[in-house]
Design a protein around this motif. Structure first.
Motif, short mmCIF file in Angstrom:
data_model
loop_
_atom_site.label_atom_id
_atom_site.label_comp_id
_atom_site.label_asym_id
_atom_site.label_seq_id
_atom_site.Cartn_x
_atom_site.Cartn_y
_atom_site.Cartn_z
N LEU A 48 0.45 -3.68 -17.23
CA LEU A 48 1.21 -2.84 -18.16
C LEU A 48 0.58 -2.77 -19.56
N VAL A 49 -0.35 -3.66 -19.84
CA VAL A 49 -0.93 -3.72 -21.19
C VAL A 49 -1.58 -2.39 -21.62
N PRO A 50 -2.36 -1.72 -20.75
CA PRO A 50 -2.91 -0.43 -21.19
C PRO A 50 -1.82 0.59 -21.54
N THR B 211 0.83 -1.21 0.00
CA THR B 211 0.00 0.00 0.00
C THR B 211 0.87 1.26 0.00
N VAL B 212 1.91 1.24 0.80
CA VAL B 212 2.82 2.38 0.84
C VAL B 212 3.47 2.57 -0.53
N TYR B 213 3.94 1.49 -1.13
CA TYR B 213 4.51 1.58 -2.47
C TYR B 213 3.48 2.14 -3.46
N PHE B 214 2.26 1.65 -3.38
CA PHE B 214 1.22 2.11 -4.29
C PHE B 214 1.02 3.63 -4.15
N ILE B 215 0.97 4.11 -2.93
CA ILE B 215 0.79 5.54 -2.69
C ILE B 215 1.99 6.34 -3.21
N PHE C 133 -0.31 1.26 -13.71
CA PHE C 133 1.14 1.24 -13.61
C PHE C 133 1.59 1.35 -12.16
N SER C 134 0.93 2.18 -11.38
CA SER C 134 1.29 2.32 -9.96
C SER C 134 1.05 1.01 -9.20
N TRP C 135 -0.05 0.35 -9.51
CA TRP C 135 -0.35 -0.94 -8.88
C TRP C 135 0.72 -1.96 -9.27
N TYR C 136 1.05 -2.00 -10.57
CA TYR C 136 2.10 -2.92 -11.03
C TYR C 136 3.42 -2.64 -10.30
N LEU C 137 3.79 -1.37 -10.22
CA LEU C 137 5.06 -1.01 -9.58
C LEU C 137 5.05 -1.37 -8.10
N ALA C 138 3.92 -1.21 -7.43
CA ALA C 138 3.84 -1.60 -6.02
C ALA C 138 4.10 -3.09 -5.87
N GLU C 139 3.52 -3.89 -6.75
CA GLU C 139 3.76 -5.34 -6.73
C GLU C 139 5.23 -5.65 -7.04
N LEU C 140 5.76 -5.00 -8.05
CA LEU C 140 7.14 -5.26 -8.48
C LEU C 140 8.14 -4.87 -7.40
N PHE C 141 8.00 -3.67 -6.86
CA PHE C 141 8.97 -3.21 -5.87
C PHE C 141 8.83 -3.94 -4.55
N LYS C 142 7.64 -4.40 -4.23
CA LYS C 142 7.46 -5.22 -3.03
C LYS C 142 8.19 -6.55 -3.20
#
Length: 159
Positions: A138-140, A9-13, A65-74
């Motif tokens: 990332l598809v969109p 959640t923190v990453y997402f924000i 993209f933010s959701w993807y990055l939160a997953e990736l960086f976590k």
């Protein structure tokens, strides 16, 4: 489990703030570009969407993209990953200034093409079990960059 969700959640924000901040900065740097006489007088592609589509598309893209990055960086945050992400931000924000403010459409085409390659890199490279579904967020972004690249290329070739 709670700590992992909190970190995600923190990453997402964090990524929401950076990504939407980048959109705001890019919008400011283009200096009312789509409404200028220069842009209005360009020979644009027949498939150019109406202006409101850009705002709606970028909002959806940056949420995904933010959701993807939160997953990736976590899953696997690293300096290298932050460097690639920073390059993406610079290319995304920079294109607005290069294309709309400086009217360097050929350089803009190179920048947006490189941005597309960076997003493809994210899509292709990071596909562990945990990320194999998240990458579809990332598809969109990829589809929109393909459209945007074609619009930029049309302007380069027809003006």
């Amino acid at each position: 489990m709670i700590k992992q969700n909190l970190n995600r959640t923190v990453y997402f924000i964090i990524f929401l703030a950076i990504n939407f901040g980048g959109l705001a900065l890019g919008s400011w740097l283009m200096d009312n570009g789509p409404n200028t006489a220069w842009y209005q007088n360009l020979n644009k592609a027949p498939w150019t969407p109406p202006g409101w589509v850009f705002g709606a598309a970028w909002t959806f893209i940056m949420l995904c993209f933010s959701w993807y990055l939160a997953e990736l960086f976590k899953e696997r945050g690293s300096r290298f990953l932050w460097s690639i992400y920073s390059l993406q931000v610079i290319l995304n924000v920079g294109w607005n200034w290069i294309f709309f403010n400086q009217h360097m459409v050929t350089v803009g085409l190179a920048v947006i093409s490189l941005l597309l390659l960076v997003i493809f890199y994210f899509f292709i490279t990071f596909r562990s079990d945990r990320l194999k579904y998240a990458k579809y967020l990332l598809v969109p972004y990829i589809l929109w960059l393909c459209i945007a690249t074609s619009l930029n290329a049309y302007i380069v070739l027809n003006n």
